[in-house]
Design a protein around this motif. Structure first.
Motif, PDB file in Angstrom:
ATOM      1  N   SER A   1       0.807  -1.219   0.000  1.00  7.75           N
ATOM      2  CA  SER A   1       0.000   0.000   0.000  1.00  7.75           C
ATOM      3  C   SER A   1       0.838   1.268   0.000  1.00  7.75           C
TER       4      SER A   1
ATOM      5  N   ASN B   1      -1.575  -3.256  11.025  1.00  6.72           N
ATOM      6  CA  ASN B   1      -1.213  -3.448   9.626  1.00  6.72           C
ATOM      7  C   ASN B   1      -0.165  -4.540   9.506  1.00  6.72           C
TER       8      ASN B   1
ATOM      9  N   ASP C   1       3.328  -3.440   7.767  1.00  2.00           N
ATOM     10  CA  ASP C   1       4.153  -2.634   8.676  1.00  2.00           C
ATOM     11  C   ASP C   1       4.735  -3.488   9.796  1.00  2.00           C
TER      12      ASP C   1
ATOM     13  N   GLU D   1      -4.405   2.171   9.737  1.00  2.00           N
ATOM     14  CA  GLU D   1      -5.010   1.024   9.059  1.00  2.00           C
ATOM     15  C   GLU D   1      -6.310   1.406   8.365  1.00  2.00           C
TER      16      GLU D   1
ATOM     17  N   ILE E   1      -5.436   3.403   5.168  1.00  2.52           N
ATOM     18  CA  ILE E   1      -4.962   2.499   4.122  1.00  2.52           C
ATOM     19  C   ILE E   1      -6.123   1.662   3.583  1.00  2.52           C
TER      20      ILE E   1
END
Length: 204
Positions: free
Chosen positions: A110, A127, A130, A160, A163
């Protein structure tokens, strides 16, 4: 009724007063769940388009076999016309397949896809990308889970959600494009099929 209201409102303190931070986290969780469902629904619809495109591909194959083996093959101008029409139909189907595939899974993560890099803070735990990139060992992961403060959790949930919204919009735009291409492909297949049938009847 009171119990149901408490469930909707979110966690309460010992004196029964709902905290603002708890409400905010509860609201973020609701939005995260909502966009997870939206992304799942978008992927399901993309799967339907992929199945329909497979049917159109089979129809193109049948038409092509008739063009190559039937009396149409002996008429150069007719053969060339149907060849171009079939090529256009196949191109539309392939483009629809490519668009649908990009709905199911993106080619990049992303941050790279949306060009944000490190300007958006990491959404650790929330996430997956990450978390895996920044926490290399289980010890780091466990320490992060135990040490996260409410503000950290709230910010990670925000990341999150942001995204998730970007991903859903990205995929939905491509789903609409795939649907339009598929409609044009279906119309083209129908026209070519009808024309081939008419041509075969007239040449008999």
């Amino acid at each position: 009724m009171d119990q149901e209201s408490d469930k909707i409102a979110g966690p309460t303190t010992e004196d029964g007063v709902i905290t603002t931070s708890a409400n905010n986290i509860e609201l973020l969780r609701w939005h995260l769940d909502r966009y997870d469902r939206l992304r799942s629904s978008t992927a399901n619809r993309a799967s339907v388009i992929l199945s329909a495109a497979a049917i159109l591909s089979a129809a193109n194959a049948v038409i092509l076999s008739q063009v190559l083996t039937g009396p149409i093959h002996d008429r150069q101008w007719l053969f060339a016309t149907f060849g171009v029409a079939l090529l256009a139909s196949t191109a539309l189907v392939v483009l629809s397949l490519i668009r649908s595939a990009s709905v199911l899974v993106t080619s990049r993560d992303s941050r790279a896809l949306f060009g944000v890099g490190d300007e958006v803070p990491p959404g650790l735990i929330f996430n997956g990308t990450d978390t895996v990139q920044r926490l290399r060992s289980f010890a780091e992961f466990a320490n992060t889970v135990e040490s996260q403060q409410e503000a950290d959790i709230y910010r990670a949930a925000q990341v999150e959600l942001w995204i998730g919204i970007k991903q859903h919009r990205y995929r939905y735009v491509r789903l609409r494009s795939a649907g339009r291409l598929l409609r044009w492909a279906a119309v083209t297949v129908l026209l070519v099929l009808g024309s081939v049938v008419v041509a075969l009847i007239s040449l008999m």
